[in-house]
Scaffold this motif. Structure first.
Motif: not given
Length: 116
Positions: A34-40, A42-54
C-alpha cells in the motif's frame, strides 16, 4: 475531532495501521504494498493492494465462519487437512476479491486514490 475527513489522520495511514494491528504477518506485507502504491501514484498497484486487503478480510471471515462449525465426522482430522483447509480459504478469498468480492476493495480504492 474530524468533520468529513478534515483534521484527522489520512485514510492511507488509518488503513495501514488497521491492517498492521489486525493481521500481523500478512498485514505487514499489505502495508508495504500500500505504501509503495501510494508513493508511486500507480492506480494498478493501488487497486491490487485494495484487492489484497479485501482478500485478507474475506480470509479472516471464512476462518471465523469455519470455526463455528462443530468438528467431527467419520474420520478424525489431522494437521494436513487443517493446512489444506486454510490454503483453500485463502485462495477462495483471493478469487472472491478478484471477482468483485463484497465491494470493500472498491471503497478502499476510492478513499485512497490521489484526489485530483
Amino acid at each position: 475531532m474530524t468533520v468529513n475527513g478534515i483534521g484527522g489522520p489520512s485514510p492511507l495511514k488509518l488503513a495501514r495501521e488497521a491492517v498492521k494491528s489486525t493481521v500481523p504477518g500478512e498485514g505487514q506485507e499489505f502495508a508495504r504494498v500500500l505504501e509503495q502504491a501510494a508513493k508511486s501514484a500507480d492506480d494498478k498497484k493501488l487497486k491490487g493492494a485494495c484487492q489484497q486487503m479485501e482478500a485478507l478480510f474475506l480470509h479472516q471471515l471464512l476462518q471465523r465462519m469455519r470455526a463455528t462449525v462443530p468438528k467431527g465426522g467419520l474420520f478424525p482430522e489431522d494437521n494436513g487437512e487443517e493446512i489444506f483447509r486454510d490454503m483453500l480459504d485463502g485462495e477462495l478469498a483471493m478469487q472472491m476479491s478478484k471477482a468483485g468480492g463484497i465491494g470493500l476493495a472498491e471503497m478502499l480504492y476510492q478513499q485512497l486514490k490521489p484526489q485530483k
